[in-house]
Design a protein around this motif. Structure first.
Motif, PDB file in Angstrom:
ATOM      1  N   ILE A   2       0.839  -1.180   0.000  1.00 34.96           N
ATOM      2  CA  ILE A   2       0.000   0.000   0.000  1.00 34.96           C
ATOM      3  C   ILE A   2       0.884   1.243   0.000  1.00 34.96           C
ATOM      4  N   SER A   3       0.611   2.149  -0.924  1.00 33.40           N
ATOM      5  CA  SER A   3       1.370   3.391  -1.002  1.00 33.40           C
ATOM      6  C   SER A   3       0.901   4.343   0.089  1.00 33.40           C
ATOM      7  N   MET A   4       1.843   4.927   0.799  1.00 31.03           N
ATOM      8  CA  MET A   4       1.495   5.868   1.856  1.00 31.03           C
ATOM      9  C   MET A   4       0.986   7.188   1.274  1.00 31.03           C
ATOM     10  N   LYS A   5       1.353   7.489   0.040  1.00 30.49           N
ATOM     11  CA  LYS A   5       0.929   8.737  -0.584  1.00 30.49           C
ATOM     12  C   LYS A   5      -0.472   8.621  -1.177  1.00 30.49           C
ATOM     13  N   GLU A   6      -0.905   7.409  -1.437  1.00 31.17           N
ATOM     14  CA  GLU A   6      -2.212   7.187  -2.039  1.00 31.17           C
ATOM     15  C   GLU A   6      -3.293   7.359  -0.975  1.00 31.17           C
ATOM     16  N   THR A   7      -4.311   8.146  -1.270  1.00 30.12           N
ATOM     17  CA  THR A   7      -5.400   8.381  -0.326  1.00 30.12           C
ATOM     18  C   THR A   7      -6.623   7.568  -0.719  1.00 30.12           C
ATOM     19  N   TRP A   8      -7.586   7.522   0.179  1.00 28.81           N
ATOM     20  CA  TRP A   8      -8.828   6.821  -0.125  1.00 28.81           C
ATOM     21  C   TRP A   8      -9.507   7.464  -1.336  1.00 28.81           C
ATOM     22  N   LEU A   9      -9.357   8.773  -1.483  1.00 24.81           N
ATOM     23  CA  LEU A   9      -9.975   9.447  -2.617  1.00 24.81           C
ATOM     24  C   LEU A   9      -9.295   9.032  -3.927  1.00 24.81           C
ATOM     25  N   ASP A  10      -7.967   8.875  -3.890  1.00 24.78           N
ATOM     26  CA  ASP A  10      -7.243   8.362  -5.072  1.00 24.78           C
ATOM     27  C   ASP A  10      -7.750   6.971  -5.434  1.00 24.78           C
ATOM     28  N   ARG A  11      -7.937   6.137  -4.400  1.00 22.25           N
ATOM     29  CA  ARG A  11      -8.406   4.770  -4.650  1.00 22.25           C
ATOM     30  C   ARG A  11      -9.844   4.755  -5.156  1.00 22.25           C
ATOM     31  N   LEU A  12     -10.669   5.684  -4.668  1.00 17.90           N
ATOM     32  CA  LEU A  12     -12.041   5.778  -5.172  1.00 17.90           C
ATOM     33  C   LEU A  12     -12.024   6.151  -6.647  1.00 17.90           C
ATOM     34  N   HIS A  13     -11.204   7.126  -7.019  1.00 16.54           N
ATOM     35  CA  HIS A  13     -11.087   7.513  -8.429  1.00 16.54           C
ATOM     36  C   HIS A  13     -10.652   6.316  -9.270  1.00 16.54           C
ATOM     37  N   ALA A  14      -9.641   5.577  -8.800  1.00 19.87           N
ATOM     38  CA  ALA A  14      -9.154   4.400  -9.535  1.00 19.87           C
ATOM     39  C   ALA A  14     -10.247   3.343  -9.659  1.00 19.87           C
ATOM     40  N   ALA A  15     -10.982   3.122  -8.582  1.00 19.06           N
ATOM     41  CA  ALA A  15     -12.049   2.112  -8.595  1.00 19.06           C
ATOM     42  C   ALA A  15     -13.153   2.506  -9.571  1.00 19.06           C
ATOM     43  N   LEU A  16     -13.473   3.777  -9.619  1.00 21.55           N
ATOM     44  CA  LEU A  16     -14.505   4.236 -10.551  1.00 21.55           C
ATOM     45  C   LEU A  16     -14.047   4.065 -11.997  1.00 21.55           C
ATOM     46  N   LYS A  17     -12.769   4.298 -12.251  1.00 23.31           N
ATOM     47  CA  LYS A  17     -12.237   4.107 -13.608  1.00 23.31           C
ATOM     48  C   LYS A  17     -12.272   2.635 -14.015  1.00 23.31           C
ATOM     49  N   ARG A  18     -11.978   1.743 -13.046  1.00 22.56           N
ATOM     50  CA  ARG A  18     -11.942   0.306 -13.344  1.00 22.56           C
ATOM     51  C   ARG A  18     -13.323  -0.296 -13.516  1.00 22.56           C
ATOM     52  N   ASP A  19     -14.330   0.331 -12.925  1.00 21.91           N
ATOM     53  CA  ASP A  19     -15.690  -0.214 -12.976  1.00 21.91           C
ATOM     54  C   ASP A  19     -16.225  -0.129 -14.403  1.00 21.91           C
ATOM     55  N   SER A  20     -16.891  -1.159 -14.850  1.00 22.56           N
ATOM     56  CA  SER A  20     -17.390  -1.188 -16.227  1.00 22.56           C
ATOM     57  C   SER A  20     -18.619  -0.301 -16.423  1.00 22.56           C
ATOM     58  N   ARG A  21     -19.254   0.092 -15.321  1.00 25.05           N
ATOM     59  CA  ARG A  21     -20.447   0.944 -15.431  1.00 25.05           C
ATOM     60  C   ARG A  21     -20.047   2.403 -15.609  1.00 25.05           C
ATOM     61  N   SER A  22     -20.959   3.181 -16.131  1.00 23.28           N
ATOM     62  CA  SER A  22     -20.698   4.615 -16.296  1.00 23.28           C
ATOM     63  C   SER A  22     -20.803   5.319 -14.948  1.00 23.28           C
ATOM     64  N   LEU A  23     -20.124   6.460 -14.846  1.00 21.33           N
ATOM     65  CA  LEU A  23     -20.237   7.274 -13.631  1.00 21.33           C
ATOM     66  C   LEU A  23     -21.696   7.638 -13.386  1.00 21.33           C
ATOM     67  N   ARG A  24     -22.396   7.931 -14.446  1.00 16.41           N
ATOM     68  CA  ARG A  24     -23.806   8.309 -14.345  1.00 16.41           C
ATOM     69  C   ARG A  24     -24.634   7.184 -13.721  1.00 16.41           C
ATOM     70  N   SER A  25     -24.439   5.958 -14.198  1.00 15.37           N
ATOM     71  CA  SER A  25     -25.246   4.843 -13.674  1.00 15.37           C
ATOM     72  C   SER A  25     -24.910   4.556 -12.211  1.00 15.37           C
ATOM     73  N   ILE A  26     -23.635   4.672 -11.841  1.00 14.50           N
ATOM     74  CA  ILE A  26     -23.255   4.470 -10.441  1.00 14.50           C
ATOM     75  C   ILE A  26     -23.868   5.563  -9.577  1.00 14.50           C
ATOM     76  N   SER A  27     -23.800   6.806 -10.046  1.00 19.54           N
ATOM     77  CA  SER A  27     -24.377   7.937  -9.311  1.00 19.54           C
ATOM     78  C   SER A  27     -25.870   7.754  -9.083  1.00 19.54           C
ATOM     79  N   VAL A  28     -26.564   7.384 -10.148  1.00 16.44           N
ATOM     80  CA  VAL A  28     -28.017   7.204 -10.059  1.00 16.44           C
ATOM     81  C   VAL A  28     -28.351   6.050  -9.107  1.00 16.44           C
TER      82      VAL A  28
END
Length: 117
Positions: A2-28
């Motif tokens: 685990i990188s000490m510089k990586e934050t939960w927000l960085d990981r959330l961004h990465a997870a959203l990019k990896r997810d096959s669903r659109s940001l819109r569908s996840i938001s809804v």
């Protein structure tokens, strides 16, 4: 690792990019409004705890664990946890004792390997 510089927000961004669903569908699906995640990423803002909880619920338990801790679970990890959570009393204590001794042996071996090199 685990990188000490990586934050939960960085990981959330990465997870959203990896997810096959659109940001819109996840938001809804999270009940945050159709453009919430897109705006959050664009503006670099953190979601409130209630919205974060709903987003993580939509992303699922493995992704939630990754976002919050940086730990990524493998199939073996999930199977291991499933087995351990169903153990009771002395069986669980024996298994824990065994794992600790295995871990100590691995750490001890790695330490002696370092000194030999």
């Amino acid at each position: 690792m685990i990188s000490m510089k990586e934050t939960w927000l960085d990981r959330l961004h990465a997870a959203l990019k990896r997810d096959s669903r659109s940001l819109r569908s996840i938001s809804v699906e999270a009940g945050c409004g159709p453009n919430f995640l897109q705006q959050m990423l664009k503006d670099g803002k953190e979601p409130g705890t209630d919205k974060l909880a709903r987003i993580l619920d939509v992303l699922g338990p493995d992704t939630s664990l990754y976002v919050l801790t940086g730990i990524e679970m493998t199939e073996d990890d999930r199977e291991f946890l499933e087995i351990v959570t169903h153990m009771k009393g002395p069986v669980k204590e024996d298994a824990l004792r065994l794992l600790r001794s295995v871990q100590a042996g691995v750490v001890s071996q790695a330490s002696s390997d370092d000194h030999e090199g």
